[in-house]
Design a protein around this motif. Sequence first.
Motif, PDB file in Angstrom:
ATOM      1  N   ALA A   1      67.950  78.993  29.895  1.00 20.37           N
ATOM      2  CA  ALA A   1      67.230  78.394  28.763  1.00 20.37           C
ATOM      3  C   ALA A   1      67.682  76.952  28.531  1.00 20.37           C
ATOM      4  CB  ALA A   1      67.452  79.227  27.505  1.00 20.37           C
ATOM      5  N   ASP A   2      68.974  76.685  28.660  1.00 20.28           N
ATOM      6  CA  ASP A   2      69.474  75.321  28.473  1.00 20.28           C
ATOM      7  C   ASP A   2      68.979  74.393  29.574  1.00 20.28           C
ATOM      8  OD1 ASP A   2      70.773  76.071  26.190  1.00 20.28           O
ATOM      9  OD2 ASP A   2      72.765  76.200  27.088  1.00 20.28           O
ATOM     10  N   ALA A   3      68.819  74.933  30.784  1.00 19.66           N
ATOM     11  CA  ALA A   3      68.330  74.120  31.895  1.00 19.66           C
ATOM     12  C   ALA A   3      66.852  73.793  31.741  1.00 19.66           C
ATOM     13  CB  ALA A   3      68.558  74.853  33.219  1.00 19.66           C
ATOM     14  N   ALA A   4      66.116  74.672  31.033  1.00 22.24           N
ATOM     15  CA  ALA A   4      64.661  74.528  30.945  1.00 22.24           C
ATOM     16  C   ALA A   4      64.171  74.069  29.580  1.00 22.24           C
ATOM     17  CB  ALA A   4      64.005  75.866  31.283  1.00 22.24           C
ATOM     18  N   GLY A   5      65.068  73.985  28.585  1.00 19.08           N
ATOM     19  CA  GLY A   5      64.646  73.689  27.222  1.00 19.08           C
ATOM     20  C   GLY A   5      64.067  72.301  27.061  1.00 19.08           C
ATOM     21  N   ILE A   6      62.848  72.224  26.492  1.00 19.10           N
ATOM     22  CA  ILE A   6      62.211  70.924  26.265  1.00 19.10           C
ATOM     23  C   ILE A   6      62.040  70.625  24.773  1.00 19.10           C
ATOM     24  CG2 ILE A   6      61.053  70.827  28.499  1.00 19.10           C
ATOM     25  CD1 ILE A   6      58.535  71.926  27.216  1.00 19.10           C
ATOM     26  N   GLN A   7      62.429  71.581  23.925  1.00 19.45           N
ATOM     27  CA  GLN A   7      62.455  71.307  22.486  1.00 19.45           C
ATOM     28  C   GLN A   7      63.420  72.273  21.814  1.00 19.45           C
ATOM     29  OE1 GLN A   7      60.009  72.766  19.444  1.00 19.45           O
ATOM     30  NE2 GLN A   7      59.320  70.762  18.721  1.00 19.45           N
ATOM     31  N   PHE A   8      64.638  71.801  21.550  1.00 21.88           N
ATOM     32  CA  PHE A   8      65.642  72.639  20.890  1.00 21.88           C
ATOM     33  C   PHE A   8      65.549  72.465  19.381  1.00 21.88           C
ATOM     34  CE2 PHE A   8      67.386  72.267  25.134  1.00 21.88           C
ATOM     35  CZ  PHE A   8      67.898  73.531  25.370  1.00 21.88           C
ATOM     36  N   ARG A   9      65.536  73.607  18.670  1.00 18.38           N
ATOM     37  CA  ARG A   9      65.536  73.573  17.218  1.00 18.38           C
ATOM     38  C   ARG A   9      66.420  74.691  16.683  1.00 18.38           C
ATOM     39  NH1 ARG A   9      60.937  74.951  14.801  1.00 18.38           N
ATOM     40  NH2 ARG A   9      61.533  73.856  12.910  1.00 18.38           N
ATOM     41  N   LEU A  10      67.218  74.378  15.671  1.00 17.42           N
ATOM     42  CA  LEU A  10      68.031  75.397  15.005  1.00 17.42           C
ATOM     43  C   LEU A  10      67.262  75.870  13.777  1.00 17.42           C
ATOM     44  CD1 LEU A  10      70.760  76.917  14.918  1.00 17.42           C
ATOM     45  CD2 LEU A  10      71.599  75.101  13.404  1.00 17.42           C
ATOM     46  N   LEU A  11      66.796  77.104  13.795  1.00 16.04           N
ATOM     47  CA  LEU A  11      66.023  77.644  12.672  1.00 16.04           C
ATOM     48  C   LEU A  11      66.953  77.989  11.512  1.00 16.04           C
ATOM     49  CD1 LEU A  11      63.502  79.977  14.543  1.00 16.04           C
ATOM     50  CD2 LEU A  11      63.457  77.493  14.229  1.00 16.04           C
ATOM     51  N   ASN A  12      66.467  77.823  10.305  1.00 14.27           N
ATOM     52  CA  ASN A  12      67.257  78.058   9.086  1.00 14.27           C
ATOM     53  C   ASN A  12      68.448  77.113   8.993  1.00 14.27           C
ATOM     54  OD1 ASN A  12      65.691  80.023   7.938  1.00 14.27           O
ATOM     55  ND2 ASN A  12      66.992  81.742   8.491  1.00 14.27           N
ATOM     56  N   ARG A  13      68.278  75.898   9.463  1.00 13.67           N
ATOM     57  CA  ARG A  13      69.385  74.932   9.473  1.00 13.67           C
ATOM     58  C   ARG A  13      69.951  74.692   8.075  1.00 13.67           C
ATOM     59  NH1 ARG A  13      71.521  70.868  12.796  1.00 13.67           N
ATOM     60  NH2 ARG A  13      70.065  71.299  14.497  1.00 13.67           N
ATOM     61  N   LYS A  14      69.099  74.776   7.040  1.00  8.74           N
ATOM     62  CA  LYS A  14      69.553  74.520   5.678  1.00  8.74           C
ATOM     63  C   LYS A  14      70.241  75.718   5.045  1.00  8.74           C
ATOM     64  CE  LYS A  14      66.053  70.985   4.751  1.00  8.74           C
ATOM     65  NZ  LYS A  14      64.906  70.571   3.894  1.00  8.74           N
ATOM     66  N   LYS A  15      70.201  76.860   5.739  1.00  4.96           N
ATOM     67  CA  LYS A  15      70.865  78.053   5.211  1.00  4.96           C
ATOM     68  C   LYS A  15      72.222  78.222   5.870  1.00  4.96           C
ATOM     69  CE  LYS A  15      66.560  80.428   4.056  1.00  4.96           C
ATOM     70  NZ  LYS A  15      65.758  81.673   4.213  1.00  4.96           N
ATOM     71  N   GLY A  16      72.930  79.313   5.534  1.00  5.88           N
ATOM     72  CA  GLY A  16      74.265  79.540   6.063  1.00  5.88           C
ATOM     73  C   GLY A  16      74.256  79.850   7.551  1.00  5.88           C
ATOM     74  N   PRO A  17      75.368  79.577   8.250  1.00  4.17           N
ATOM     75  CA  PRO A  17      75.457  79.814   9.695  1.00  4.17           C
ATOM     76  C   PRO A  17      75.129  81.242  10.109  1.00  4.17           C
ATOM     77  CG  PRO A  17      77.334  78.515   8.936  1.00  4.17           C
ATOM     78  CD  PRO A  17      76.593  78.951   7.708  1.00  4.17           C
ATOM     79  N   ALA A  18      75.357  82.223   9.230  1.00  2.00           N
ATOM     80  CA  ALA A  18      75.137  83.624   9.598  1.00  2.00           C
ATOM     81  C   ALA A  18      73.668  83.911   9.905  1.00  2.00           C
ATOM     82  CB  ALA A  18      75.622  84.554   8.490  1.00  2.00           C
ATOM     83  N   VAL A  19      72.753  83.171   9.275  1.00  2.77           N
ATOM     84  CA  VAL A  19      71.325  83.444   9.489  1.00  2.77           C
ATOM     85  C   VAL A  19      70.622  82.297  10.207  1.00  2.77           C
ATOM     86  CG1 VAL A  19      71.085  85.072   7.590  1.00  2.77           C
ATOM     87  CG2 VAL A  19      70.796  82.628   7.143  1.00  2.77           C
ATOM     88  N   GLN A  20      71.368  81.391  10.794  1.00  5.34           N
ATOM     89  CA  GLN A  20      70.771  80.339  11.603  1.00  5.34           C
ATOM     90  C   GLN A  20      70.520  80.871  13.014  1.00  5.34           C
ATOM     91  OE1 GLN A  20      73.577  77.120  11.352  1.00  5.34           O
ATOM     92  NE2 GLN A  20      72.881  76.479   9.327  1.00  5.34           N
ATOM     93  N   GLY A  21      69.405  80.472  13.609  1.00  2.10           N
ATOM     94  CA  GLY A  21      69.080  80.963  14.939  1.00  2.10           C
ATOM     95  C   GLY A  21      68.665  79.845  15.874  1.00  2.10           C
ATOM     96  N   PRO A  22      69.389  79.640  16.977  1.00  3.82           N
ATOM     97  CA  PRO A  22      68.963  78.623  17.950  1.00  3.82           C
ATOM     98  C   PRO A  22      67.688  79.056  18.668  1.00  3.82           C
ATOM     99  CG  PRO A  22      70.866  79.849  18.775  1.00  3.82           C
ATOM    100  CD  PRO A  22      70.632  80.312  17.373  1.00  3.82           C
ATOM    101  N   ARG A  23      66.821  78.100  18.953  1.00  9.36           N
ATOM    102  CA  ARG A  23      65.562  78.378  19.650  1.00  9.36           C
ATOM    103  C   ARG A  23      65.203  77.191  20.518  1.00  9.36           C
ATOM    104  NH1 ARG A  23      60.006  77.469  19.611  1.00  9.36           N
ATOM    105  NH2 ARG A  23      58.662  79.324  19.818  1.00  9.36           N
ATOM    106  N   THR A  24      64.569  77.457  21.642  1.00 10.19           N
ATOM    107  CA  THR A  24      64.043  76.360  22.448  1.00 10.19           C
ATOM    108  C   THR A  24      62.679  76.709  23.008  1.00 10.19           C
ATOM    109  OG1 THR A  24      64.509  74.803  24.234  1.00 10.19           O
ATOM    110  CG2 THR A  24      65.071  77.092  24.668  1.00 10.19           C
TER     111      THR A  24
END
Length: 621
Positions: free
Chosen positions: A73-96
């Motif tokens: 996924a890191d080799a192929a990712g063309i748009q990385f976004r961290l979902l729930n960035r404004k919330k606590g780390p426990a419910v943040q989810g990396p996505r690409t």
Amino acid sequence: MKHQDFDVIVIGGGHAGCEAAHAAARMGAQTALVTLKRSDLGVMSCNPAIGGLGKGHLVREIDALDGVMGRAADAAGIQFRLLNRKKGPAVQGPRTQADRMLYQSAMLSLTQERSCLTVIEGEVADLDIKTDQICGVCLADGSYMSARSVILTTGTFLRGTIHIGDVSYAAGRMGDKPSIRLADRIRDIGVPTGRLKTGTPPRLDGRSINWDILAQQPADEEPVLFSFLSTAPKAQQISCSITYTNEHTHQIIRDNLDRSAMYGGHVEGIGPRYCPSIEDKVVRFADKSSHQIFLEPEGLNDHTVYPNGISTSLPKDIQHDYVQSIKGLERTVILQPGYAIEYDYVDPRVLRADLQLRQVSGFFLAGQINGTTGYEEAAAQGLVAGLNAARFSRNEPSITFPRKQSYIGVMIDDLVTQGVSEPYRMFTSRAEYRLSLRADNADQRLTPMGRELGCIEDTRWEHFERKREQLNSMIIKLKCYTVTSRQLSAAGVRVNADGPRRTGLDALSLPGCNMQTLIEMGFEGRNVSLEIHQQVVRDALYAQYLERQANDVENLDRDETVLIPWDFEYQHLSGLSNELKTKLTTIRPETLGQAGRIQGITPAALTLILSHLKKVDRRSA
């Protein structure tokens, strides 16, 4: 007849199959990965995206155990976004958003480099099962492959049927044949099966989209990657766009619901509640005048666009009409129509917690065949099945993942304990201990365990050891450094100025305090990487909550460690309802804790079972 011998055979080269094959091979098992086409390894049949809320946690855990999905996924990712960035780390989810071809290329490259792993092009036509023990597989070309363990990861191919309006035909996915003979063999074994469905939207030609009038969604300026070994994206980063359905769109769909495969009665299987088709949305949310659509390019050199949010089983002409009713898509060309696909799945309650079929020794199932949906859920199951198949092949005890330790454990326990009534999707809300099961600390939770199992290679272990040493050193320094509440208050930290003196670690748990705050107050932490700074702050933020959670885990452990014999006679327990007796006899929970998570099981029923187990122990003593 050609005959090859392996320790582990993996059937299917999708996300579950690739992860299973890599896991078994990392354990040193001679592994065969059987797939129809080598070029289809890791193909992204639906949306070319990895991660999200809950799903991103699974990918991080796979990576912490040296799996391959995060690196691909890191080799192929063309748009990385961290979902729930404004919330606590426990419910943040990396996505690409991934480049479809780059992902397949990365997966193929990783697979070709893997020692102990052989890719074999072919179709598995039959399973060789003797006296409830799997011995190998027969291929359609007449060749035979023997193995101690076999992992089945067929995705949507088991008796797969594609539906577009009132047109239906057999297929594993668009352009591929279904697996009929293998589906028949599974039923012959006597395994309970059912039908599920999933769907895709029409694929659009990006050159025909009016991008200029649409809102843009750029990639994060500070991308959060999946693999703990990655440092930066490898591919060019792009923006996606956003548009919306409207009342005209909805009217077109309402007028043609009887032509939808699902609403026209052509589809028997149940679809995912949390990823509904556009027909579902229009019917179930009739009060909404619009629904959001993310226009996601499928690659840097690919004109295909995935309109996330309008999956459908309507006929081609209706898809054309409703697509062109949407802002920015008025002249859009459809490259491939959307469709629903229906397929066989196995009731996961017939599996042990190691994903081994209870009634056939050495036979493991992983992925959508177990009733899940999504690449990430499939890959995580593949990892567990691969590790256990390798261990089984050398007569070692299975490894299971407790709920308290990982999202992988939560998912598998949910599946084998409760079964599924719809395609299972991972959410952070499913985990009781999500404050400790964060995406950022997956390596701290799982990499040492993986090293002990033998599935962590030296490169990752050395990287982890360096990080752990730096974290421990920083924590020791922070515990030794103290600061007054008055100093903290003066620095802008929200704290009572007359409060007690605190250690640096305690101070980091306060609102408004970060590592830079302490450094400006005199703490020596400038020469430490940003990654270590951020990790220490996240750990400190949750420290006080984790102490309380530790007590809950201790209580859970008491039940989890009470083993229930496989041949426990629930029918002889007076006081249990017939319904509960049937459920317990069918599922055969392995521990008291697992029994407690079966739907409908009461505390009184658990007390009754525990009391009977103690009586048996006293008689045995």
